[in-house]
Design a protein around this motif. Structure first.
Motif, PDB file in Angstrom:
ATOM      1  N   ASP A 123      12.236   4.016   3.085  1.00 48.27           N
ATOM      2  CA  ASP A 123      12.011   2.566   3.068  1.00 48.27           C
ATOM      3  C   ASP A 123      10.905   2.213   2.100  1.00 48.27           C
ATOM      4  O   ASP A 123      10.998   1.247   1.356  1.00 48.27           O
ATOM      5  CB  ASP A 123      11.601   2.078   4.475  1.00 48.27           C
ATOM      6  N   ILE A 124       9.820   3.014   2.166  1.00 51.98           N
ATOM      7  CA  ILE A 124       8.660   2.699   1.328  1.00 51.98           C
ATOM      8  C   ILE A 124       8.152   3.956   0.653  1.00 51.98           C
ATOM      9  O   ILE A 124       8.077   5.025   1.273  1.00 51.98           O
ATOM     10  CB  ILE A 124       7.550   2.060   2.192  1.00 51.98           C
ATOM     11  N   LEU A 125       7.860   3.821  -0.621  1.00 55.93           N
ATOM     12  CA  LEU A 125       7.258   4.928  -1.363  1.00 55.93           C
ATOM     13  C   LEU A 125       5.924   4.429  -1.907  1.00 55.93           C
ATOM     14  O   LEU A 125       5.860   3.364  -2.516  1.00 55.93           O
ATOM     15  CB  LEU A 125       8.159   5.348  -2.528  1.00 55.93           C
ATOM     16  N   GLU A 126       4.883   5.203  -1.620  1.00 68.55           N
ATOM     17  CA  GLU A 126       3.573   4.802  -2.127  1.00 68.55           C
ATOM     18  C   GLU A 126       2.984   5.954  -2.934  1.00 68.55           C
ATOM     19  O   GLU A 126       3.002   7.108  -2.484  1.00 68.55           O
ATOM     20  CB  GLU A 126       2.667   4.482  -0.935  1.00 68.55           C
ATOM     21  N   LEU A 127       2.474   5.660  -4.115  1.00 69.45           N
ATOM     22  CA  LEU A 127       1.885   6.694  -4.964  1.00 69.45           C
ATOM     23  C   LEU A 127       0.499   6.279  -5.428  1.00 69.45           C
ATOM     24  O   LEU A 127       0.269   5.112  -5.745  1.00 69.45           O
ATOM     25  CB  LEU A 127       2.755   6.915  -6.214  1.00 69.45           C
ATOM     26  N   LEU A 128      -0.407   7.260  -5.441  1.00 71.22           N
ATOM     27  CA  LEU A 128      -1.725   7.024  -6.048  1.00 71.22           C
ATOM     28  C   LEU A 128      -1.989   8.183  -6.996  1.00 71.22           C
ATOM     29  O   LEU A 128      -1.919   9.352  -6.593  1.00 71.22           O
ATOM     30  CB  LEU A 128      -2.830   6.996  -4.990  1.00 71.22           C
ATOM     31  N   ASN A 129      -2.242   7.877  -8.234  1.00 67.89           N
ATOM     32  CA  ASN A 129      -2.513   8.895  -9.249  1.00 67.89           C
ATOM     33  C   ASN A 129      -1.475  10.018  -9.273  1.00 67.89           C
ATOM     34  O   ASN A 129      -1.796  11.183  -9.465  1.00 67.89           O
ATOM     35  CB  ASN A 129      -3.907   9.502  -9.063  1.00 67.89           C
ATOM     36  N   PHE A 130      -0.237   9.630  -9.075  1.00 68.86           N
ATOM     37  CA  PHE A 130       0.866  10.595  -9.188  1.00 68.86           C
ATOM     38  C   PHE A 130       1.513  10.395 -10.551  1.00 68.86           C
ATOM     39  O   PHE A 130       1.943   9.293 -10.888  1.00 68.86           O
ATOM     40  CB  PHE A 130       1.878  10.349  -8.072  1.00 68.86           C
ATOM     41  N   LEU A 185       1.257   2.660  -6.954  1.00 68.64           N
ATOM     42  CA  LEU A 185       2.608   2.102  -6.851  1.00 68.64           C
ATOM     43  C   LEU A 185       2.963   1.936  -5.391  1.00 68.64           C
ATOM     44  O   LEU A 185       2.745   2.833  -4.576  1.00 68.64           O
ATOM     45  CB  LEU A 185       3.626   3.045  -7.502  1.00 68.64           C
ATOM     46  N   GLU A 186       3.489   0.761  -5.058  1.00 73.09           N
ATOM     47  CA  GLU A 186       4.016   0.583  -3.718  1.00 73.09           C
ATOM     48  C   GLU A 186       5.403  -0.022  -3.837  1.00 73.09           C
ATOM     49  O   GLU A 186       5.560  -1.116  -4.369  1.00 73.09           O
ATOM     50  CB  GLU A 186       3.099  -0.296  -2.881  1.00 73.09           C
ATOM     51  N   LEU A 187       6.385   0.721  -3.395  1.00 70.52           N
ATOM     52  CA  LEU A 187       7.772   0.320  -3.611  1.00 70.52           C
ATOM     53  C   LEU A 187       8.491   0.154  -2.303  1.00 70.52           C
ATOM     54  O   LEU A 187       8.398   1.011  -1.427  1.00 70.52           O
ATOM     55  CB  LEU A 187       8.501   1.451  -4.331  1.00 70.52           C
ATOM     56  N   LYS A 188       9.211  -0.959  -2.199  1.00 69.82           N
ATOM     57  CA  LYS A 188      10.092  -1.118  -1.040  1.00 69.82           C
ATOM     58  C   LYS A 188      11.507  -0.878  -1.542  1.00 69.82           C
ATOM     59  O   LYS A 188      11.964  -1.559  -2.459  1.00 69.82           O
ATOM     60  CB  LYS A 188       9.932  -2.539  -0.491  1.00 69.82           C
TER      61      LYS A 188
END
Ligand SMILES: Nc1ncnc2c1ncn2[C@@H]1O[C@H](COP(=O)(O)OP(=O)(O)O)[C@@H](O)[C@H]1O
Ligand SMILES: [Mg+2]
Length: 369
Positions: A4-11, A17-20
């Motif tokens: 449902d949700i993907l969240e990335l920090l310094n990837f 990034l916050e993706l729905k």
């Protein structure tokens, strides 16, 4: 199941990034080197605890940063899950499942399943045996966490045995140690072979049906696991056969400085209408066979875990002719699919039902529709 949700920090090239994501189709469009595959890589990581492109987690951390964070919120038939990873530059990996720290990979493996399909997979048939072994292993690791462990142990012992083979000339006393390693290698090796054989039998049946459909019944596909040992034997007897190989082949192994036989040398042979398609098939046949194998993976996961995995299609649609594209898209029904492409002109976007379309530019994502 879906993410449902993907969240990335310094990837990779995403600082934040916050993706729905859509439950059905998600299309990521962008020019080359903007970060499309990086998104698939992050989702793949959530399911496999490793990248499909590199074995060095360090490469996943944004340049000059210390840590990368990946979070996925996942819906399955039986509920919601949250998976988090914190990778650091020293190679440490912290993992959390539903907010609670876990130390063993096997506790997270299997929470999310994914199948990635990239242009390299279309070359699965043409490529060397290592690619085909990777294809089997990746699949088995996802559906059977125990296999993941055994494979890791096998590779470790194999490396140790090879090191001894290289140094036995200078220290002959290592011969007893070598026997211990051979016995261990045979134990792990026989489990690997047995799992692979069983998996390939199942895969072959499903792939044959899919392949018949794609080719309008004109082609019969068959996939065979090829090994130096007799794969019809029980695990114990396979183990004994491996031990015999190691014992009889010891001089040859010492001469070469590595273990010449075992599951690390096995392969798949793929036949179409009884002919080895790797050597005698057309490029079109090889691609169709690869597509059939990939689509069977979806069905096998469904049958083993009760739900379809998430499908990651990396730049692959534009490489398929309209017929195969149509077949692929038609097979997706209930499967959450993440598609990347450089231009929506490559694909007939109207054919998709419910979907979200995103534009990817220099590590940022904007939703278009
Ligand atoms: N560790 C990293 N830190 C920052 N940027 C990275 C890192 N690894 C790769 N990149 C950048 O990511 C981009 C490639 O992303 P990718 O998803 O493979 O592109 P594509 O959109 O073609 O699929 C390149 O611009 C590359 O420089
Ligand atoms: Mg790419």
């Amino acid at each position: 199941m879906h993410v449902d949700i993907l969240e990335l920090l310094n990837f990779r090239n995403y600082q934040k990034l916050e993706l729905k994501l859509n439950d059905k189709i998600n299309i990521f469009v962008g020019e080359n080197a903007q970060g499309k595959t990086n998104i698939l890589e992050a989702i793949y990581f959530l399911s496999s605890l490793k990248s499909h492109r590199t074995s060095r987690d360090k490469e996943l951390i944004y340049w000059n940063k210390e840590k990368a964070y990946i979070k996925g919120e996942i819906s399955k038939n039986l509920g919601q899950y949250k998976i988090e990873f914190l990778l650091d530059i020293n190679g440490k990996k912290m993992m959390k499942l539903n907010g609670i720290g876990v130390s063993k990979s096997s506790e997270i493996l299997g929470t999310l399943n994914s199948v990635v399909f990239s242009p390299e997979d279309l070359r699965l048939i043409k490529d060397g045996p290592a690619q085909r072994r990777k294809f089997i292993d990746n699949e088995l690791c996802q559906i059977r966490p125990k296999y993941h462990y055994i494979l890791g142990q096998y590779n470790k012992v194999l490396m140790q045995r090879n090191n001894i083979l290289k140094s036995i000339y200078s220290s002959p006393s290592l011969k007893t140690t070598l026997e211990v390693f051979s016995e261990q290698l045979a134990e792990y090796g026989s489990i690997i072979i047995q799992n692979r054989v069983e998996f390939i039998k199942k895969l072959s049946l499903i792939a044959r049906l899919i392949h018949r459909k794609i080719t309008d019944g004109k082609e019969e596909l068959e996939v065979i696991y090829k090994s130096d040992v007799n794969t019809n034997l029980s695990q114990n007897n396979i183990k004994q056969e491996l031990i015999n190989y190691y014992t009889n082949g010891i001089d040859e192994d010492i001469k070469k400085g590595f273990t010449l036989k075992g599951p690390h040398k096995d392969d798949l042979i793929i036949y179409i209408n009884g002919i080895d398609v790797r050597n005698f098939g057309s490029q079109g046949q090889q691609r169709t066979a690869a597509l059939s194998l990939k689509l069977s993976e979806l069905e096998i996961i469904k049958s083993e875990v009760g739900e379809y995995p998430v499908l990651l299609l990396d730049d692959v649609l534009s490489e398929l002719d309209p017929n195969r594209q149509f077949f692929l898209l038609n097979s997706l029904k209930d499967i959450q699919t993440i598609i990347t492409c450089t231009s929506t002109r490559d694909i007939d976007i109207k054919k998709f039902g419910e979907k979200s379309v995103f534009e990817v530019k220099k590590g940022t994502v904007v939703r278009l529709e």
